[in-house]
Design an enzyme around this catalytic site. Structure first.
Site, short mmCIF file in Angstrom:
data_model
loop_
_atom_site.label_atom_id
_atom_site.label_comp_id
_atom_site.label_asym_id
_atom_site.label_seq_id
_atom_site.Cartn_x
_atom_site.Cartn_y
_atom_site.Cartn_z
N GLU A 258 -51.35 -8.12 -87.41
CA GLU A 258 -51.98 -8.66 -86.21
C GLU A 258 -52.16 -10.17 -86.32
OE1 GLU A 258 -52.63 -6.97 -83.37
OE2 GLU A 258 -51.61 -5.31 -84.38
N TRP A 261 -48.75 -11.64 -85.65
CA TRP A 261 -48.51 -11.69 -84.20
C TRP A 261 -49.20 -12.92 -83.60
CZ3 TRP A 261 -45.34 -9.72 -80.78
CH2 TRP A 261 -44.76 -8.47 -80.97
N TRP A 289 -42.54 -10.52 -57.10
CA TRP A 289 -43.79 -9.80 -57.34
C TRP A 289 -44.53 -9.56 -56.04
CZ3 TRP A 289 -44.28 -8.06 -62.18
CH2 TRP A 289 -43.67 -8.78 -63.23
N ASN A 324 -57.99 -3.41 -77.79
CA ASN A 324 -56.59 -3.85 -77.80
C ASN A 324 -55.64 -2.85 -77.15
OD1 ASN A 324 -57.46 -6.10 -79.11
ND2 ASN A 324 -56.69 -5.52 -81.13
N TRP A 342 -47.69 -11.16 -63.56
CA TRP A 342 -48.46 -11.23 -64.81
C TRP A 342 -49.37 -12.44 -64.86
CZ3 TRP A 342 -47.48 -15.65 -67.56
CH2 TRP A 342 -46.25 -16.29 -67.36
N TRP A 365 -49.43 -10.90 -72.26
CA TRP A 365 -49.16 -10.58 -70.86
C TRP A 365 -47.67 -10.54 -70.58
CZ3 TRP A 365 -51.36 -8.41 -66.87
CH2 TRP A 365 -52.75 -8.23 -66.90
#
Length: 433
Positions: A258, A261, A289, A324, A342, A365
């Site tokens: 994590e 990331w 969108w 999460n 997004w 996102w």
């Protein structure tokens, strides 16, 4: 006036294992520590009841009191950084300013302006790596380019870590090198234009059991200590990433991943700053969108009729935190089920999340939307019902945040799952190549 150095606290609100502070205190000059409540940032916050500002204020006040006990003080300014330094220059003969590097586009622009201003006065501006293990161009692929996919980045990151032991920067051992100064005033939260909130910040601690069992507990939102809740502390640097990586190494590879990331998304933003406004995968910039304000508001309010989505959004609205696993579900729902941009969701999270970080927020996102670096494929769409059955089978988390669930008061789904999935796949399919 005696010559001094300045240390500028920013995303590193701690006196221990602080790289820039360590180097400042090691120099031959006494060090004046400062913090700036940046009006350029504060004035852009829509709500003046913001738990993050309250957290920063309390943390700065704590550092200030610690330094006062040492006979020094943290000088706190409420201004733009440029005007704050103009004020400081009228009071002190500064030879160098030390700080830790910030990698966000706005911060890079700010620091360039400050460095230029200081140079005009013969003052050096020194920045140091502190909030990450590897920065900028330290992790590149075989062709010397930044990684665009997580797994090879992670492998290179771990390989480099194995050959470069992590060493702390014990700034706490050099505190006698702060300048001696009379106590100065700390601006009240109300002076900054903000009010206290009723949101409690997760305590600064990592329960060893949490790290050890993180891979087994992290996906279940109903567990009290399934995750470490340290996001806000990483965001504002009240903890050292070096210390936490050293802890994670022998305890849990998943928890460590994590942190990798986190750095992956930071280097994506650093190398590709356009991701803040555009899709990382540029082919998706032409996606049409939906712009349904009504559907978006129902998502924001936790009124979609999908209990796991609604629970997550209500948890966020009430606490500034969201589990999460649930973050992935609600992001997928907005972008795939409702097919809403997004960027709308990203902006809403930016307002609400205690641990909001531009790089992670944007990266996650775009991952959920299928437009980003190493993104979830467009055809892989979370089924909120299946996610609930797997990760909250007894409805413990859902009933905590959606008390009307299971009664006639709970709303019907605003869209049917199968139809939503088919629509999203159709919209993406045109662009898949």
């Amino acid at each position: 006036m005696n010559e001094i150095a300045v240390f500028w606290f920013r995303r590193d609100l701690r006196l221990t294992d602080n790289t820039g502070l360590y180097h400042a205190l090691k120099n031959e000059l006494r060090v004046l520590p400062i913090f700036i409540f940046d009006t350029d940032i504060l004035e852009k916050l829509e709500s003046k009841i913001d738990a993050r500002v309250e957290f920063i204020h309390a943390t700065v006040d704590s550092i200030k009191k610690t330094l006062q006990a040492l006979g020094s003080d943290l000088h706190v300014y409420h201004n733009t950084p440029l005007d704050a330094f103009k004020q400081i220059l009228k009071q002190y003969d500064i030879k160098a300013v030390y700080t830790n590097t910030d990698y966000e586009p706005a911060a890079i622009k700010r620091d360039a302006a400050i460095e230029s201003f200081l140079a005009e006065h013969g003052i050096t501006f020194k920045t140091f790596k502190d909030q990450v293990i590897f920065e900028k161009d330290e992790i590149l692929n075989e062709t010397g380019k930044p990684y665009r996919v997580y797994t090879p980045y992670k492998n290179k990151w771990l390989s480099k870590l194995a050959s470069a032991p992590i060493l702390p920067f014990p700034s706490e051992t050099l505190q006698s090198n702060f300048i001696r100064t009379a106590p100065t005033a700390m601006p009240a939260l109300s002076t900054l234009g903000f009010q206290k909130t009723n949101i409690s910040i997760p305590p600064l601690q990592v329960i060893r059991k949490t790290i050890t069992e993180y891979d087994k507990t992290r996906d279940f939102p109903y567990l009290e200590n399934g995750t470490s809740l340290l996001g806000i502390h990483f965001r504002f640097g009240t903890i050292s990433v070096r210390e936490k990586v050293v802890k994670a190494l022998p305890l849990n590879a998943v928890w460590l991943s994590e942190l990798v990331w986190r750095e992956f998304f930071m280097q994506i933003l650093y190398h590709f700053p356009s991701v803040l406004t555009e899709s990382f995968q540029s082919k998706f910039n032409v996606l049409q969108w939906r712009t349904s304000e009504d559907d978006f508001q129902k998502w924001c309010d936790g009124q979609t009729g999908y209990p796991l989505v609604d629970a997550g959004m209500r948890e966020l609205n009430q606490t500034g935190h969201m589990h999460n696993r649930v973050r992935m579900v609600v992001a997928s729902f907005l972008t795939k089920h409702l097919f809403i941009d997004w960027r709308w969701g990203e902006a809403y999270f930016a307002q609400k999340l205690l641990d909001y970080d531009a790089s992670a927020n944007n990266g996650n996102w775009q991952w959920a939307a299928g437009t980003g670096a190493d993104a979830q494929p467009y055809f892989r769409i979370f089924n909120p019902t299946a996610q609930q059955q797997k990760f909250d089978p007894e409805f413990i988390y859902i009933k905590k945040w959606v008390p009307e669930f299971g009664t006639s008061s709970y709303i019907q789904p605003i869209i049917e799952h199968k139809a939503a999935v088919e629509r999203a796949k159709k919209m993406f399919l045109v662009l898949k190549n």
